[in-house]
Design a protein around this motif. Structure first.
Motif, PDB file in Angstrom:
ATOM      1  N   VAL A 172      11.617 -17.404 -10.800  1.00  0.00           N
ATOM      2  CA  VAL A 172      11.516 -16.032 -11.307  1.00  0.00           C
ATOM      3  C   VAL A 172      11.421 -14.987 -10.195  1.00  0.00           C
ATOM      4  O   VAL A 172      12.158 -14.004 -10.204  1.00  0.00           O
ATOM      5  CB  VAL A 172      10.343 -15.903 -12.296  1.00  0.00           C
ATOM      6  N   PRO A 173      10.535 -15.122  -9.197  1.00  0.00           N
ATOM      7  CA  PRO A 173      10.482 -14.086  -8.153  1.00  0.00           C
ATOM      8  C   PRO A 173      11.807 -13.875  -7.440  1.00  0.00           C
ATOM      9  O   PRO A 173      12.211 -12.731  -7.195  1.00  0.00           O
ATOM     10  CB  PRO A 173       9.406 -14.615  -7.195  1.00  0.00           C
ATOM     11  N   ALA A 174      12.490 -14.973  -7.115  1.00  0.00           N
ATOM     12  CA  ALA A 174      13.773 -14.845  -6.418  1.00  0.00           C
ATOM     13  C   ALA A 174      14.818 -14.192  -7.304  1.00  0.00           C
ATOM     14  O   ALA A 174      15.643 -13.389  -6.832  1.00  0.00           O
ATOM     15  CB  ALA A 174      14.254 -16.223  -5.955  1.00  0.00           C
ATOM     16  N   VAL A 175      14.806 -14.522  -8.583  1.00  0.00           N
ATOM     17  CA  VAL A 175      15.761 -13.916  -9.517  1.00  0.00           C
ATOM     18  C   VAL A 175      15.526 -12.410  -9.606  1.00  0.00           C
ATOM     19  O   VAL A 175      16.468 -11.613  -9.580  1.00  0.00           O
ATOM     20  CB  VAL A 175      15.648 -14.572 -10.901  1.00  0.00           C
ATOM     21  N   LEU A 176      14.274 -12.001  -9.693  1.00  0.00           N
ATOM     22  CA  LEU A 176      13.967 -10.568  -9.762  1.00  0.00           C
ATOM     23  C   LEU A 176      14.371  -9.864  -8.472  1.00  0.00           C
ATOM     24  O   LEU A 176      14.961  -8.774  -8.492  1.00  0.00           O
ATOM     25  CB  LEU A 176      12.479 -10.363 -10.040  1.00  0.00           C
ATOM     26  N   ASP A 177      14.043 -10.482  -7.330  1.00  0.00           N
ATOM     27  CA  ASP A 177      14.447  -9.887  -6.049  1.00  0.00           C
ATOM     28  C   ASP A 177      15.940  -9.661  -6.010  1.00  0.00           C
ATOM     29  O   ASP A 177      16.425  -8.587  -5.623  1.00  0.00           O
ATOM     30  CB  ASP A 177      14.041 -10.807  -4.889  1.00  0.00           C
ATOM     31  N   SER A 178      16.688 -10.682  -6.410  1.00  0.00           N
ATOM     32  CA  SER A 178      18.149 -10.605  -6.339  1.00  0.00           C
ATOM     33  C   SER A 178      18.705  -9.560  -7.303  1.00  0.00           C
ATOM     34  O   SER A 178      19.556  -8.741  -6.922  1.00  0.00           O
ATOM     35  CB  SER A 178      18.736 -11.983  -6.659  1.00  0.00           C
ATOM     36  N   LEU A 179      18.224  -9.570  -8.551  1.00  0.00           N
ATOM     37  CA  LEU A 179      18.749  -8.636  -9.551  1.00  0.00           C
ATOM     38  C   LEU A 179      18.495  -7.181  -9.163  1.00  0.00           C
ATOM     39  O   LEU A 179      19.369  -6.317  -9.290  1.00  0.00           O
ATOM     40  CB  LEU A 179      18.126  -8.915 -10.915  1.00  0.00           C
ATOM     41  N   LEU A 180      17.285  -6.908  -8.690  1.00  0.00           N
ATOM     42  CA  LEU A 180      16.910  -5.522  -8.416  1.00  0.00           C
ATOM     43  C   LEU A 180      17.561  -4.972  -7.150  1.00  0.00           C
ATOM     44  O   LEU A 180      17.443  -3.779  -6.855  1.00  0.00           O
ATOM     45  CB  LEU A 180      15.390  -5.410  -8.319  1.00  0.00           C
ATOM     46  N   ARG A 181      18.279  -5.833  -6.419  1.00  0.00           N
ATOM     47  CA  ARG A 181      19.026  -5.386  -5.235  1.00  0.00           C
ATOM     48  C   ARG A 181      20.530  -5.515  -5.417  1.00  0.00           C
ATOM     49  O   ARG A 181      21.296  -5.283  -4.485  1.00  0.00           O
ATOM     50  CB  ARG A 181      18.603  -6.220  -4.022  1.00  0.00           C
ATOM     51  N   SER A 182      20.942  -5.930  -6.602  1.00  0.00           N
ATOM     52  CA  SER A 182      22.351  -6.234  -6.834  1.00  0.00           C
ATOM     53  C   SER A 182      23.069  -5.105  -7.556  1.00  0.00           C
ATOM     54  O   SER A 182      22.484  -4.060  -7.859  1.00  0.00           O
ATOM     55  CB  SER A 182      22.456  -7.506  -7.674  1.00  0.00           C
ATOM     56  N   LYS A 183      24.307  -5.347  -7.882  1.00  0.00           N
ATOM     57  CA  LYS A 183      25.090  -4.364  -8.641  1.00  0.00           C
ATOM     58  C   LYS A 183      24.529  -4.156 -10.048  1.00  0.00           C
ATOM     59  O   LYS A 183      24.865  -3.180 -10.718  1.00  0.00           O
ATOM     60  CB  LYS A 183      26.538  -4.825  -8.732  1.00  0.00           C
ATOM     61  N   TRP A 184      23.667  -5.093 -10.485  1.00  0.00           N
ATOM     62  CA  TRP A 184      23.092  -4.991 -11.827  1.00  0.00           C
ATOM     63  C   TRP A 184      21.855  -4.077 -11.868  1.00  0.00           C
ATOM     64  O   TRP A 184      21.341  -3.773 -12.931  1.00  0.00           O
ATOM     65  CB  TRP A 184      22.685  -6.381 -12.334  1.00  0.00           C
ATOM     66  N   ALA A 185      21.392  -3.644 -10.697  1.00  0.00           N
ATOM     67  CA  ALA A 185      20.157  -2.868 -10.637  1.00  0.00           C
ATOM     68  C   ALA A 185      20.184  -1.615 -11.524  1.00  0.00           C
ATOM     69  O   ALA A 185      19.178  -1.313 -12.190  1.00  0.00           O
ATOM     70  CB  ALA A 185      19.834  -2.497  -9.193  1.00  0.00           C
ATOM     71  N   PRO A 186      21.278  -0.830 -11.572  1.00  0.00           N
ATOM     72  CA  PRO A 186      21.269   0.371 -12.427  1.00  0.00           C
ATOM     73  C   PRO A 186      21.096   0.066 -13.916  1.00  0.00           C
ATOM     74  O   PRO A 186      20.696   0.932 -14.691  1.00  0.00           O
ATOM     75  CB  PRO A 186      22.639   1.012 -12.151  1.00  0.00           C
ATOM     76  N   LEU A 187      21.389  -1.191 -14.289  1.00  0.00           N
ATOM     77  CA  LEU A 187      21.259  -1.579 -15.693  1.00  0.00           C
ATOM     78  C   LEU A 187      19.799  -1.806 -16.085  1.00  0.00           C
ATOM     79  O   LEU A 187      19.458  -1.773 -17.265  1.00  0.00           O
ATOM     80  CB  LEU A 187      22.065  -2.868 -15.923  1.00  0.00           C
ATOM     81  N   ILE A 188      18.920  -2.004 -15.093  1.00  0.00           N
ATOM     82  CA  ILE A 188      17.558  -2.493 -15.331  1.00  0.00           C
ATOM     83  C   ILE A 188      16.523  -1.420 -14.995  1.00  0.00           C
ATOM     84  O   ILE A 188      16.620  -0.724 -13.987  1.00  0.00           O
ATOM     85  CB  ILE A 188      17.307  -3.748 -14.469  1.00  0.00           C
ATOM     86  N   ASP A 189      15.512  -1.327 -15.844  1.00  0.00           N
ATOM     87  CA  ASP A 189      14.345  -0.501 -15.566  1.00  0.00           C
ATOM     88  C   ASP A 189      13.284  -1.401 -14.930  1.00  0.00           C
ATOM     89  O   ASP A 189      12.681  -2.232 -15.617  1.00  0.00           O
ATOM     90  CB  ASP A 189      13.806   0.116 -16.859  1.00  0.00           C
TER      91      ASP A 189
END
Length: 629
Positions: free
Chosen positions: A135-152
């Protein structure tokens, strides 16, 4: 691994030819109004609301994944195609729709794909991973990726089936967590964020380490596989795993509660499902809770309530003679014109502290101010000329402890007046910020005390009837259809009230010892006794006060006994005991006892105030109920 255990079960009960001959299984169809897109991540898959439902559908498992899973489990009788052919509803690499959406991480791999699709169809981004450790690695990756604008990033939740609570506690970015019939290695960490257990049995023995919002919900008739896609697939292939509730139904139940939990705790949208039991989902039982609640009323009308202050200047207070008048607080419940508006506060902070004092519960003194009620405060009434039921609580108990019964009666079209007998309860808030404690508690409780208490309550009831029927609430009430019920001494006061006041046409005593004998010529109006089981066998002799008064009742009468109950089971106190894990010695739960109480009280007054015959009064309609007379 739970998923491999499920696959093994499939192998033992399903042959390869049968699997290939059956129609391809399908996941539960999402209920939201948004198409679902999906994309591959380094450690799993991402699901999200999509612009359109077009393109290639996601494969539930690839051939390699299915082969590996089956080989690991030692399964040779199921072809990989039984898993690769499962129909999904997510479209690969569909264009995302939305920005700054809540994110929920599901740590359980492919077996929660339908839940991921469900959440995404309602506007949530979902990351599906294989392990909570990822979970921590997944969150790190998502919040720095192209998907970041999709996520609050301020609205992140986690749900899983193994060590979920540890993962939530370890990552402060996760605002709420949910254990979906999972397992936990060792004692849980301390956690002050919202957490929900949903599964086959009550979870979490170290309940006190969870200091935030918390619930433990149990879904009847389930096994662990019921909560997964593999359970649903197995059912479609003819495998039930021993569950009595169909997997498709469990999927719908789980989806509703998971969605409601995250809507409330990630998006701040209050939801009724996590707050209290729902008639829509009778399979779900509330095993443990942090926020007390009243069960929803069973009638079809919204309920309103208001507090009424009354002052009787014709008599001094019986317990504080220096006060030359009698003050009463009454909560009036009634059918409301609408269900919208703030809910009624159960108790004031001072009342809550007074009731909880000496309870032994390690809870904040104002806890009962947070009780989830069902009536709208000061709502506009939705009826006129309604039958009125007066309720009188047990000694030392505030009037609020009969709220569950009062709300239910009002939902069935009754006006209900619950009397707070001043100085006779743990404490009562009065107008102007005054607080009236239990002055009567300081008086010796001999036979003269109980007689004075009961006759004083009869006088209180008559005064309340005088006041309400002449007030602005007069048009709400049909003065020719008035009944009374009470618990404990409140129930015992019903007979003296009826003797003194002919306006009370029918009465019920719920587990109250009658202190003032009913003498000749007795009473010819309908009356019913309801008690907890007094001995090992139902209807054992020994209740001499009731037997004495029974002989003086010359009208319609019944005597019912409810097995497995204790004295407090019939009130909100019994509900609270179950919700907080307090053992009162009852074997019939508070919710069940409340359902029985509501059913008989409604039936009794329907028959005797409305003239509507109720078969429930002629033969026991619940296995716990015996008619003693």
């Amino acid at each position: 691994m739970k998923s491999l255990m499920v696959i093994t079960a499939l192998a033992l009960t399903l042959s390869a030819p049968a699997a290939s001959a059956a129609p391809a299984p399908a996941l539960a169809k999402p209920t939201g109004d948004r198409p679902v897109g999906t994309a591959a991540l380094a450690r799993g898959d991402l699901f999200y609301p999509a612009v359109s439902a077009s393109g290639k559908r996601k494969q539930f498992m690839t051939g390699a994944e299915a082969k590996a899973a089956l080989a690991e489990a030692g399964v040779t009788t199921i072809p990989p195609s039984a898993l690769t052919a499962v129909r999904t509803d997510a479209f690969v690499d569909a264009r995302p729709a939305g920005r700054h959406l809540p994110l929920v991480v599901l740590s359980s791999g492919a077996e929660l794909t339908s839940l991921a699709e469900e959440l995404a169809s309602h506007g949530t981004v979902v990351a599906v991973t294989g392990r909570t450790a990822d979970v921590p690695a997944v969150l790190d990756s998502l919040l720095r990726s192209k998907w970041a604008p999709l996520i609050d990033p301020s609205r992140i939740g986690l749900a899983g089936r193994a060590n979920t609570i540890d993962a939530v506690a370890a990552d402060p970015r996760v605002g709420a967590g949910l254990d979906l019939d999972g397992t936990t290695d060792g004692p849980p960490p301390a956690l002050d964020r919202p957490f929900l257990f949903l599964g086959t049995e009550a979870r979490q023995p170290d309940w006190n380490r969870l200091t935030g919002w918390k619930r433990s919900l149990v879904v009847a008739g389930t096994v662990s596989a019921s909560f997964t896609d593999l359970g649903l697939i197995g059912e479609q292939l003819g495998v039930g795993f021993g569950a009595t509730t169909p997997a498709a139904r469990v999927q719908a139940v789980a989806a509703a509660y998971v969605r409601a939990f995250f809507d409330e705790h990630l998006s701040g949208e209050p939801q009724p499902l996590p707050a209290q039991p729902s008639a829509r989902y009778p399979e779900v039982g509330f095993a443990r809770t942090s926020t007390p609640y009243l069960p929803a009323p069973t009638g079809d009308r919204p309920v309103g309530s208001t507090s009424v202050y009354l002052k009787d200047t014709s008599r001094p207070d019986p317990w504080v003679p220096s006060v030359p008048y009698r003050e009463l607080m009454v909560t009036l419940f009634y059918p409301a014109a609408a269900s919208t508006g703030p809910k009624t506060q159960y108790l004031t902070p001072a009342e809550s502290a007074a009731l909880l004092e000496g309870s032994g519960l390690d809870v904040p003194p104002d806890l009962l101010t947070t009780m989830v009620t069902n009536s709208v405060a000061d709502a506009r009434p939705g009826g006129r000329h309604l039958p009125l039921v007066v309720l009188s609580p047990g000694y030392t108990k505030p009037r609020a402890t009969l709220s569950a019964l009062a709300e239910d009666l009002a939902s069935h079209g009754y006006a209900v007046a619950v009397i707070g007998h001043t100085y006779e309860n743990s404490g009562q808030s009065m107008p102007g910020g005054r607080f009236a404690g239990c002055a009567s508690c300081e008086v010796p409780h001999d036979s003269a005390f109980w007689r004075k208490l009961v006759l004083g309550r009869a006088a209180d009831v008559s005064f309340v009837l005088d006041s309400l029927t002449r007030s602005k609430w007069g048009s709400l009430i049909d003065a020719s259809r008035i009944g009374m019920a009470g618990h404990s001494v409140g129930g015992a006061s019903s007979l003296p009230t009826m003797v003194a006041d002919a306006r009370v046409r029918a009465g019920m005593d719920i587990d109250g010892t009658t202190e003032v004998p009913l003498t000749a010529p007795g009473l010819d109006r309908p009356f019913m006794f309801v008690s907890h089981q007094l001995a090992a066998t139902a209807c054992a002799p020994g209740n001499e006060p009731w037997e004495r008064d029974w002989a003086q009742l010359t009208g319609w009468k019944r005597w019912a006994e409810v097995a497995g109950t204790q004295h407090a089971s019939f009130t909100d106190v019994g509900l609270l005991a179950d919700e907080f894990g307090i053992d009162m010695g009852a074997t019939t739960g508070g919710v069940r006892t409340q359902a029985i109480t509501r059913a008989y009280v409604n039936a009794f007054f329907d028959q005797h105030l409305r003239g509507e015959p109720r078969p429930l009064l002629d033969r026991p309609g619940f296995p716990e109920v015996s008619f003693c007379h």
